[in-house]
Design an enzyme around this catalytic site. Sequence first.
Site, PDB file in Angstrom:
ATOM      1  N   LYS A 227       2.133  11.333  35.921  1.00 53.08           N
ATOM      2  CA  LYS A 227       0.989  10.456  35.961  1.00 53.08           C
ATOM      3  C   LYS A 227       1.377  10.287  37.701  1.00 53.08           C
ATOM      4  O   LYS A 227       1.782   9.184  37.748  1.00 53.08           O
ATOM      5  CB  LYS A 227       0.876   9.256  35.109  1.00 53.08           C
ATOM      6  CG  LYS A 227      -0.716   8.787  35.052  1.00 53.08           C
ATOM      7  CD  LYS A 227      -1.200   8.246  36.469  1.00 53.08           C
ATOM      8  CE  LYS A 227      -0.897   6.936  36.981  1.00 53.08           C
ATOM      9  NZ  LYS A 227      -1.536   6.741  38.467  1.00 53.08           N
TER      10      LYS A 227
ATOM     11  N   GLU B 224      12.549   2.388  39.858  1.00 54.94           N
ATOM     12  CA  GLU B 224      12.885   2.334  41.102  1.00 54.94           C
ATOM     13  C   GLU B 224      11.774   1.486  41.883  1.00 54.94           C
ATOM     14  O   GLU B 224      10.583   1.790  41.942  1.00 54.94           O
ATOM     15  CB  GLU B 224      12.690   3.519  41.891  1.00 54.94           C
ATOM     16  CG  GLU B 224      13.797   4.794  41.584  1.00 54.94           C
ATOM     17  CD  GLU B 224      15.113   4.472  41.882  1.00 54.94           C
ATOM     18  OE1 GLU B 224      15.221   3.590  42.950  1.00 54.94           O
ATOM     19  OE2 GLU B 224      16.073   5.012  41.608  1.00 54.94           O
TER      20      GLU B 224
ATOM     21  N   CYS C 263      10.354   2.008  50.470  1.00 54.83           N
ATOM     22  CA  CYS C 263      10.919   1.034  49.619  1.00 54.83           C
ATOM     23  C   CYS C 263      12.223   0.284  50.114  1.00 54.83           C
ATOM     24  O   CYS C 263      12.588  -0.795  50.305  1.00 54.83           O
ATOM     25  CB  CYS C 263      10.959   1.072  48.305  1.00 54.83           C
ATOM     26  SG  CYS C 263      11.557   2.743  47.929  1.00 54.83           S
TER      27      CYS C 263
ATOM     28  N   GLU D 258       8.409  -8.230  49.451  1.00 60.43           N
ATOM     29  CA  GLU D 258       8.124  -6.985  50.082  1.00 60.43           C
ATOM     30  C   GLU D 258       6.740  -6.839  50.830  1.00 60.43           C
ATOM     31  O   GLU D 258       5.805  -7.065  49.849  1.00 60.43           O
ATOM     32  CB  GLU D 258       8.261  -5.903  49.082  1.00 60.43           C
ATOM     33  CG  GLU D 258       8.356  -4.358  49.562  1.00 60.43           C
ATOM     34  CD  GLU D 258       8.643  -3.435  48.295  1.00 60.43           C
ATOM     35  OE1 GLU D 258       7.822  -3.505  47.213  1.00 60.43           O
ATOM     36  OE2 GLU D 258       9.506  -2.579  48.732  1.00 60.43           O
TER      37      GLU D 258
HETATM   38  P1  NAP Z   1       1.970   0.257  41.512  1.00 61.01           P
HETATM   39  O1  NAP Z   1       0.565  -0.134  40.881  1.00 61.01           O
HETATM   40  O2  NAP Z   1       3.344  -0.186  40.866  1.00 61.01           O
HETATM   41  O3  NAP Z   1       1.910   1.987  41.503  1.00 61.01           O
HETATM   42  C1  NAP Z   1       2.766   2.799  40.963  1.00 61.01           C
HETATM   43  C2  NAP Z   1       2.487   3.678  39.926  1.00 61.01           C
HETATM   44  O4  NAP Z   1       2.369   3.102  38.651  1.00 61.01           O
HETATM   45  C3  NAP Z   1       1.142   4.443  40.109  1.00 61.01           C
HETATM   46  O5  NAP Z   1       1.051   5.599  39.467  1.00 61.01           O
HETATM   47  C4  NAP Z   1       0.162   3.457  39.421  1.00 61.01           C
HETATM   48  O6  NAP Z   1      -1.019   4.137  39.283  1.00 61.01           O
HETATM   49  C5  NAP Z   1       0.807   3.160  38.232  1.00 61.01           C
HETATM   50  N1  NAP Z   1       0.339   2.130  37.448  1.00 61.01           N
HETATM   51  C6  NAP Z   1      -0.195   1.022  37.721  1.00 61.01           C
HETATM   52  N2  NAP Z   1      -0.542   0.056  36.805  1.00 61.01           N
HETATM   53  C7  NAP Z   1       0.112   0.926  35.710  1.00 61.01           C
HETATM   54  C8  NAP Z   1       0.252   0.202  34.459  1.00 61.01           C
HETATM   55  N3  NAP Z   1      -0.188  -0.829  33.722  1.00 61.01           N
HETATM   56  N4  NAP Z   1       1.067   0.934  33.406  1.00 61.01           N
HETATM   57  C9  NAP Z   1       1.410   2.272  33.899  1.00 61.01           C
HETATM   58  N5  NAP Z   1       1.333   2.581  35.282  1.00 61.01           N
HETATM   59  C10 NAP Z   1       0.672   1.961  36.043  1.00 61.01           C
HETATM   60  O7  NAP Z   1       2.027  -0.030  43.133  1.00 61.01           O
HETATM   61  P2  NAP Z   1       0.823  -0.010  44.006  1.00 61.01           P
HETATM   62  O8  NAP Z   1      -0.512  -0.496  43.408  1.00 61.01           O
HETATM   63  O9  NAP Z   1       0.446   1.480  44.247  1.00 61.01           O
HETATM   64  O10 NAP Z   1       1.586  -0.674  45.312  1.00 61.01           O
HETATM   65  C11 NAP Z   1       1.528  -2.066  45.023  1.00 61.01           C
HETATM   66  C12 NAP Z   1       2.908  -2.685  45.748  1.00 61.01           C
HETATM   67  O11 NAP Z   1       3.902  -1.948  45.048  1.00 61.01           O
HETATM   68  C13 NAP Z   1       3.122  -2.171  47.259  1.00 61.01           C
HETATM   69  O12 NAP Z   1       2.714  -3.226  48.127  1.00 61.01           O
HETATM   70  C14 NAP Z   1       4.746  -2.173  47.398  1.00 61.01           C
HETATM   71  O13 NAP Z   1       5.296  -3.457  47.622  1.00 61.01           O
HETATM   72  C15 NAP Z   1       5.069  -1.775  46.043  1.00 61.01           C
HETATM   73  N6  NAP Z   1       5.424  -0.281  46.086  1.00 61.01           N
HETATM   74  C16 NAP Z   1       6.578   0.122  45.838  1.00 61.01           C
HETATM   75  C17 NAP Z   1       6.954   1.296  45.989  1.00 61.01           C
HETATM   76  C18 NAP Z   1       8.355   1.560  45.970  1.00 61.01           C
HETATM   77  O14 NAP Z   1       8.845   2.933  46.317  1.00 61.01           O
HETATM   78  N7  NAP Z   1       9.294   0.898  45.303  1.00 61.01           N
HETATM   79  C19 NAP Z   1       6.251   2.346  45.871  1.00 61.01           C
HETATM   80  C20 NAP Z   1       4.880   2.036  46.010  1.00 61.01           C
HETATM   81  C21 NAP Z   1       4.402   0.512  45.946  1.00 61.01           C
HETATM   82  P3  NAP Z   1      -2.101   3.803  40.337  1.00 61.01           P
HETATM   83  O15 NAP Z   1      -2.001   4.523  41.243  1.00 61.01           O
HETATM   84  O16 NAP Z   1      -3.501   4.081  39.578  1.00 61.01           O
HETATM   85  O17 NAP Z   1      -2.204   2.374  40.746  1.00 61.01           O
END
Ligand code: NAP
Length: 462
Positions: free
Chosen positions: A170, A245, A279, A369
């Site tokens: 996903k 991660e 990250c 972050e």
């Molecule tokens: P996120 O919501 O954690 O997204 C990561 C993945 O998880 C996406 O595929 C997302 O789908 C999915 N997801 C979201 N809610 C979920 C749930 N309840 N159950 C299962 N999967 C779920 O992160 P984001 O909203 O893209 O970014 C928010 C913040 O996260 C950023 O500002 C940053 O601080 C952090 N981040 C960290 C990393 C890293 O590499 N460590 C990468 C991205 C973001 P959707 O795309 O549909 O939301």
Amino acid sequence: MKAHDGIYLDGAWRPAAGRDVIEVVDPADEQVIARVPAGDAEDVDAAVRAARAALPGWAATPPAERAARLTALRDVLARRKDEIAETVTAELGSPPAFSQAVHAGLPITVAGSYAELAATHSFEEKVGNSTVLHEPIGVVAAITPWNYPLHQIVAKVAPALAAGCTVVLKPAEDTPLTAQLFAEAVHEARVPAGVFNLVTGLGPVAGQALAEHPGVDLVSFTGSTAVGRRIAATAGAAIKKVALELGGKSANVILPSADLARAVHAGVANVMSNSGQTCSAWTRMLVHRDRYDEAVELAATAAAKYGDRIGPLVNAKQQERVRSYIEKGLAEGARLVAGGPKSPRERGYFVAPTVFADVTPEMTVAQEEIFGPVLSVLRYEDEEDALRIANGTVYGLAGAVWAADEAEAVAFARRMDTGQVDINGGRFNPLAPFGGYKQSGVGRELGAHGLAEYLQTKSLQF
Ligand code: NAP
Ligand code: MG
């Protein structure tokens, strides 16, 4: 942009049960460039069933044959490198040269490394009167973010396939086109039907259904700490293995003996690349008080030079989030020396390369972050103070140490609570384990350590 209007299930593109669509937006000009299906729980269930049905056959496939499919996958990715780079630029906004070198280049390297590991890894060992078998853990749910869209897919799928696992992916809703290209590459590489399946969709719908599915044996997630915590709790209740991660707030520690200009320039480049959406970025620069003013000036000049050369952030929400962190830095008394909260362009989700000086360790911009092109420069009194500051966050993903003498830098790095440290600008190693201490995550990716995450042991006694 070219897009499939189905999900990749059991070896073919099929219509999704979910009726909703995701509009893919180019963050540089805010235009819709494609539409893909938003899969729902029914799609996830079909994908997990396909992966489960394919598991016995793939798990029993000799490692040399799994290696051959991964070599073929590597070759397809290499042949389609330009197309991959263009797609990442279109949906993430990354500048073309960076898309080529990193977003397309790195996954080719990682896929190649797992083709080699699948062929050479010992999936059996002798321990006294036992033979220990390293068997695939089963069906893997891979949930990936948008910031390195192809790398994060390959860093999960390649070791899973090398181990003999089957996968349901996903990907992030912001970057589904790169994921579709990857599914095409898997298909072209003649990976058997059902071994890899792709469900594009929204996190709280498709992502959650996948993480909660009883037919999944391991959830491998990269993304925010908030979602990671939730996935770990759900998996914990089901006694299911997780690999996480999560975020980072890494320290770039410049010891007094270091080549200051070199360390500052590398530090600024590290934070600004991918528009700060990394990250492991070294978002806190730690400088001794005697060299602090010089470092701040160097950092401000270097950041200003990036000016127009960095890409936009991925979406309007991330742009707003980063700008509100910059406002918070100002409100808490940090001194802005480059960039700022004002949008540098009228169109697109851009944020100017930003540097804060006089940041103290407890400020929000030094603790949370930000995930944007924002660097905080902090002052330390002595080495013990630097160590306290470096280790003083909930995160521990990466970091850097600079000193005239390599041994001096290594001695400091040994005391850091973090999973990866670059010594005097050390080069990236795709075989080195990557992953976090503390709240930066659970488990490791890349190389043999990354492969081990997808294996479980069975001991036979003789
Ligand atoms: P996120 O919501 O954690 O997204 C990561 C993945 O998880 C996406 O595929 C997302 O789908 C999915 N997801 C979201 N809610 C979920 C749930 N309840 N159950 C299962 N999967 C779920 O992160 P984001 O909203 O893209 O970014 C928010 C913040 O996260 C950023 O500002 C940053 O601080 C952090 N981040 C960290 C990393 C890293 O590499 N460590 C990468 C991205 C973001 P959707 O795309 O549909 O939301
Ligand atoms: Mg999200």
